[in-house]
Motif scaffolding. Sequence first.
Motif, PDB file in Angstrom:
ATOM      1  N   LYS A 193       0.620  -1.289  -0.342  1.00 44.42           N
ATOM      2  CA  LYS A 193      -0.553   0.452   0.068  1.00 44.42           C
ATOM      3  C   LYS A 193       0.770   1.537  -0.148  1.00 44.42           C
ATOM      4  N   ASN A 194       2.329   1.379   0.288  1.00 48.18           N
ATOM      5  CA  ASN A 194       3.026   2.151  -0.114  1.00 48.18           C
ATOM      6  C   ASN A 194       3.604   2.368  -1.353  1.00 48.18           C
ATOM      7  N   LEU A 195       4.253   3.753  -1.781  1.00 47.86           N
ATOM      8  CA  LEU A 195       4.349   4.032  -3.196  1.00 47.86           C
ATOM      9  C   LEU A 195       5.586   4.290  -3.648  1.00 47.86           C
ATOM     10  N   ASP A 196       6.988   3.954  -2.810  1.00 44.43           N
ATOM     11  CA  ASP A 196       8.540   2.685  -3.259  1.00 44.43           C
ATOM     12  C   ASP A 196       8.081   2.269  -2.192  1.00 44.43           C
ATOM     13  N   SER A 197       9.290   1.239  -2.693  1.00 37.16           N
ATOM     14  CA  SER A 197       9.380  -0.436  -2.534  1.00 37.16           C
ATOM     15  C   SER A 197      11.152  -0.471  -2.375  1.00 37.16           C
ATOM     16  N   GLU A 198      11.299  -1.616  -1.665  1.00 32.66           N
ATOM     17  CA  GLU A 198      13.125  -1.920  -1.773  1.00 32.66           C
ATOM     18  C   GLU A 198      13.585  -2.252  -2.803  1.00 32.66           C
ATOM     19  N   GLY A 199      14.518  -1.659  -2.589  1.00 29.01           N
ATOM     20  CA  GLY A 199      15.741  -2.499  -4.656  1.00 29.01           C
ATOM     21  C   GLY A 199      15.057  -2.157  -5.641  1.00 29.01           C
ATOM     22  N   TYR A 200      15.541  -2.798  -6.114  1.00 29.59           N
ATOM     23  CA  TYR A 200      15.381  -2.848  -7.160  1.00 29.59           C
ATOM     24  C   TYR A 200      13.888  -2.706  -7.952  1.00 29.59           C
ATOM     25  N   ASP A 201      13.220  -2.193  -8.962  1.00 31.50           N
ATOM     26  CA  ASP A 201      12.193  -1.949  -9.200  1.00 31.50           C
ATOM     27  C   ASP A 201      12.415  -3.105  -9.693  1.00 31.50           C
ATOM     28  N   LEU A 202      11.216  -4.129  -9.447  1.00 28.90           N
ATOM     29  CA  LEU A 202      10.549  -5.794  -9.144  1.00 28.90           C
ATOM     30  C   LEU A 202       8.803  -5.280 -10.039  1.00 28.90           C
ATOM     31  N   LEU A 203       8.748  -4.079  -9.379  1.00 28.36           N
ATOM     32  CA  LEU A 203       7.588  -3.774  -9.698  1.00 28.36           C
ATOM     33  C   LEU A 203       6.984  -3.426 -11.306  1.00 28.36           C
ATOM     34  N   GLY A 204       7.701  -2.435 -11.710  1.00 25.75           N
ATOM     35  CA  GLY A 204       7.740  -2.179 -13.136  1.00 25.75           C
ATOM     36  C   GLY A 204       8.587  -2.963 -13.723  1.00 25.75           C
ATOM     37  N   LEU A 205       9.281  -4.415 -13.187  1.00 21.14           N
ATOM     38  CA  LEU A 205       9.530  -5.158 -14.816  1.00 21.14           C
ATOM     39  C   LEU A 205       8.552  -6.068 -14.111  1.00 21.14           C
ATOM     40  N   ILE A 206       8.456  -6.481 -13.731  1.00 21.56           N
ATOM     41  CA  ILE A 206       7.113  -7.515 -13.698  1.00 21.56           C
ATOM     42  C   ILE A 206       6.173  -7.241 -14.668  1.00 21.56           C
ATOM     43  N   THR A 207       5.678  -6.189 -14.464  1.00 19.25           N
ATOM     44  CA  THR A 207       4.569  -5.044 -15.081  1.00 19.25           C
ATOM     45  C   THR A 207       4.908  -5.116 -16.292  1.00 19.25           C
ATOM     46  N   GLY A 208       4.127  -5.886 -17.917  1.00 24.90           N
ATOM     47  CA  GLY A 208       4.459  -6.263 -18.930  1.00 24.90           C
ATOM     48  C   GLY A 208       5.815  -7.637 -19.247  1.00 24.90           C
ATOM     49  N   SER A 209       6.129  -7.960 -18.556  1.00 25.68           N
ATOM     50  CA  SER A 209       6.891  -8.931 -18.616  1.00 25.68           C
ATOM     51  C   SER A 209       5.787 -10.043 -19.668  1.00 25.68           C
ATOM     52  N   GLU A 210       4.916  -9.952 -19.435  1.00 24.47           N
ATOM     53  CA  GLU A 210       4.337 -11.204 -20.050  1.00 24.47           C
ATOM     54  C   GLU A 210       4.588 -12.899 -19.712  1.00 24.47           C
ATOM     55  N   GLY A 211       4.235 -13.123 -18.763  1.00 19.95           N
ATOM     56  CA  GLY A 211       4.200 -13.653 -17.747  1.00 19.95           C
ATOM     57  C   GLY A 211       5.898 -14.719 -18.151  1.00 19.95           C
ATOM     58  N   LEU A 212       6.523 -14.213 -18.539  1.00 20.55           N
ATOM     59  CA  LEU A 212       7.958 -15.064 -18.911  1.00 20.55           C
ATOM     60  C   LEU A 212       8.522 -14.986 -16.809  1.00 20.55           C
ATOM     61  N   LEU A 213       8.483 -14.317 -16.600  1.00 19.46           N
ATOM     62  CA  LEU A 213       9.238 -14.063 -14.573  1.00 19.46           C
ATOM     63  C   LEU A 213       8.949 -14.576 -13.503  1.00 19.46           C
ATOM     64  N   GLY A 214       7.680 -14.289 -13.598  1.00 20.25           N
ATOM     65  CA  GLY A 214       6.805 -15.205 -12.728  1.00 20.25           C
ATOM     66  C   GLY A 214       5.256 -15.306 -12.684  1.00 20.25           C
ATOM     67  N   VAL A 215       5.092 -15.487 -11.759  1.00 23.42           N
ATOM     68  CA  VAL A 215       3.212 -16.179 -11.494  1.00 23.42           C
ATOM     69  C   VAL A 215       2.363 -15.285 -10.718  1.00 23.42           C
ATOM     70  N   ILE A 216       1.905 -14.178 -11.210  1.00 25.35           N
ATOM     71  CA  ILE A 216       0.647 -13.183  -9.777  1.00 25.35           C
ATOM     72  C   ILE A 216       0.359 -13.963  -9.224  1.00 25.35           C
ATOM     73  N   THR A 217       0.154 -13.519  -8.222  1.00 25.32           N
ATOM     74  CA  THR A 217      -0.459 -14.458  -7.367  1.00 25.32           C
ATOM     75  C   THR A 217      -1.530 -13.226  -6.164  1.00 25.32           C
ATOM     76  N   GLU A 218      -1.242 -12.368  -6.479  1.00 21.19           N
ATOM     77  CA  GLU A 218      -2.116 -10.882  -5.621  1.00 21.19           C
ATOM     78  C   GLU A 218      -2.230  -9.456  -6.192  1.00 21.19           C
ATOM     79  N   VAL A 219      -2.753  -9.271  -6.436  1.00 21.97           N
ATOM     80  CA  VAL A 219      -2.600  -7.394  -6.555  1.00 21.97           C
ATOM     81  C   VAL A 219      -3.087  -6.645  -6.002  1.00 21.97           C
ATOM     82  N   THR A 220      -2.472  -5.339  -5.838  1.00 19.41           N
ATOM     83  CA  THR A 220      -3.037  -4.450  -5.042  1.00 19.41           C
ATOM     84  C   THR A 220      -2.969  -3.107  -6.400  1.00 19.41           C
ATOM     85  N   VAL A 221      -3.126  -2.423  -6.489  1.00 21.21           N
ATOM     86  CA  VAL A 221      -3.763  -1.784  -7.025  1.00 21.21           C
ATOM     87  C   VAL A 221      -4.043  -0.068  -6.710  1.00 21.21           C
TER      88      VAL A 221
END
Lengths: 495, 410
Positions: A193-221
Amino acid sequence: MTLQMPQADELVLNNKENIILDLKKISSNVLFENEEITPYETDGLTAYKQKPIAVVLPETTDEVSKVLSYCFNNNVKVVPRGAGTGLSGGALPLQDCILVGLGKFNKILETDFENRCVVAQPGVTNLAITNAVQHEGFYYAPDPSSQIACSIGGNIAENSGGVHSLKYGTTTNNVLGVEMVLMDGTVLRIGGKNLDSEGYDLLGLITGSEGLLGVITEVTVKILKKPQSVRAVLIGFDTIEDSGNCVADIISKGIVPAGMEIMDRPLIKATDDYAKAGYPRDVESLLIVELDGTESEVDILIEKVLEISKANKASYHRASASDEERLRFWKGRKAAFPALGVISPDYICMDGSIPRNKLADVLGEIYKMSKKYGLGVANCFHAGDGNLHPLIMYDSNNPKELKKAEEFGADILKYCVKVGGVLTGEHGVGIEKRDLMCEMFNDNDIQQQLRLKKAFDDKNLLNPGKVYPILHRCAEEGRIHIHKGKTKFPDLPRF
Amino acid sequence: MSGVFQPANESQISDFIRDSAKSNNPIEVVGYNTKAIGRYIQCSQTLDLSKIKGIVEYMPEELYIKVCANTSMLEVMDLLKSKKQMLGFEPVDYGYLYYGKSNYGSVGGAIGCNLSGSRRFKAGALRDHLLGFRAVNGSGEIIKSGGTVVKNVTGYDLSKLVAGSYGTLSVLSEVVLKVLPEPEYSETFIIYNLDSLQAINAFSKVMKTSLEISGACYFPKNNINFFRLNDLDNTHSVLALRVEGPKKSVIERVSSLQSIFKEMKKTTILELYQSKLFWKIASNLECFSNSPNVVAKISLAPTDANSFVKQFCDDSIIGINNKYFIDWAGGLVWIEIDNLDPSYLIIEKIKKFCTQSNAHMTIVKSNMTYRSTGSFLTSASDDLKSLTSRIKKSFDPKSILNPGKMYAGI
């Protein structure tokens, strides 16, 4: 299927029965009978079909983790799937894969108005998020046209857009957190629920990765408060250039419309015939500008847009006086797909992004190509964000026409890249544009992305054969094929 | 090989890194060297990017600007201003924090640290405005990602990954930033004398309206007197709400704020000039100007902000009195930690709070001892660290770019 996919693993295929037995120990929802798995053999890119070994429909993150971990340990490929509405074949199964469908992850877990967010499982539809918060006047901003059916997890995989991207961003700008499972079964939570997260921006990377990097099981939007007022203006021009100049002028004058759409003459005619939207029929180009904000702000902006359109030689203009009228302006535009289905037996929908000022140039080139290939084309353009969707008409009963249409489509995308644009604005690369990737990226770029993939999935088991070329060549294979207006999801508007 | 290398172009950066990778020589990457964020590292070589500067292409009607990575942020801001445009994430001037005077540093430096200002909760972070880049990875290869268009899903979005990577993945050579039109007018509505809980409640109230607030911050009574504005009383706590847009609409919305908060005893309105100045001073951390102490920012759920403030900033009963302020409508707390005990107990407690409430701390200023030995980030789980390490290796297999800058050993 002519498209080359990764070679099937004989060991896995020969061990099929045991794999199914093992998976049944992990999940009570394992489908493997022919008729059970047929609905999963394709996604929105219906030209390509392939049945997997089995379909698993897990219900918990722990189950997803165990399935992935099992597949990792036994070298079994996994293809994740949301609602299966994707247009680029990202959820196309492989012969030797387990398809993991997230359809049972269909609950909204929390609506949190104090922190302006919603926590949901990935199988929840995009529109269901807005539906869950609209009683308090909130909504979820990205609105892909398939929003009634597409899942929020799939939106994250594809970084889905919509018609309001210029002002409100795409999925990546509206996601706060995810829980995801890596191919080896590791569960990671990123953001929240916070805006900035720890370390490399994995959230930005996973978004648009077309299911190649991980399987999403929960989202907060993130959710936004609905604007007080929304109005639209319909503007007609005698030339494409004038409409392009008008768009540039609107932006230069400091206006950021919620949406800006351009249709060319063939599409204006087709959509108006189909939807009776009341469009002017004697214009070459029709621009819809939607403005939102507080009431006085919208009124001021409407006046400004009308002034700008007059200065750019608009031959027709009309501002919506009511919400009904605004929706009527959109009615034709949103019916682009079925409307074309009436005038052509088949068509392919392309999805390139271009700099806005190249619109006249690119459309001019597309019309030339249309003559060269002898195939009709109609164009719609998200002018606000530069996303162009040419619709190439052909007849699949004539095999030569299909090939020509595909070549025509590839030529368009190559031209988009040539003028400084990109191959795909919102539909994703998937298998559809996979072999055009080297039009945009050189070997260094692609190798860097492949190494990054290995950091998440070193055995290349998660959704292999998608996004990145298997062969070192730029073939032109496959687009969205629509036969007699029948798509996999005929009710969904596609734009 | 040791010393400072000042490449003149991207290809020289590439040659230098390729040679350094061959000889396993770590490199500290330096732009303007204005921000002492991240762990303190010592490398035999410094890659000084001073010469990688200049505007490559500015397309106002296409809403983007392409610049060499080490171009001065101020130069970019001034150029955009001349066309009535701006960077939506509101660049922060960290010069005050470190040197007591303005210094925006370079564009690449801001990207490396993903620094966003007060408009972040509405307009997104810096990373949301980075459309594409060219860079040199740790093997000396020139790589690119993204483009100049806002809608682009072609391949992984590496722009997100390099923003906030503190130069540990690649050395940026050219970047494309999205630009936005400057709002025509703005005003700031001020409410005095609220405590932190009342402030959080006020943020919540206003964020549930459609008034499109673009700045929402709170300065407590002990951290307000550095504001010197004609129309601002700097002897009380201040809650500020910024409204931007066409003048008529701004005035109407500010008037709506007056009605919403009509029960508040003391309020005022800062008009255009004073409003702009207020947000500049607030965003630029002038309240921590030249601070000798540890300064940290905590990104958290707005509903956790008050509990954080009570535990670590302001509680007269247990004698805690650290200077702080709240930004991003409750989503960010800035804290200056006074009288740091040698065991850094308070930092450990803050980290624990962050882990428990899924919040995130970044220490932006601290002493050399802490920068050399401590962790300036919250503390990643083992799984996350392991993935971080693999990502780092995928860009920089020999770990020669700013090694240890983010995490010891990575």
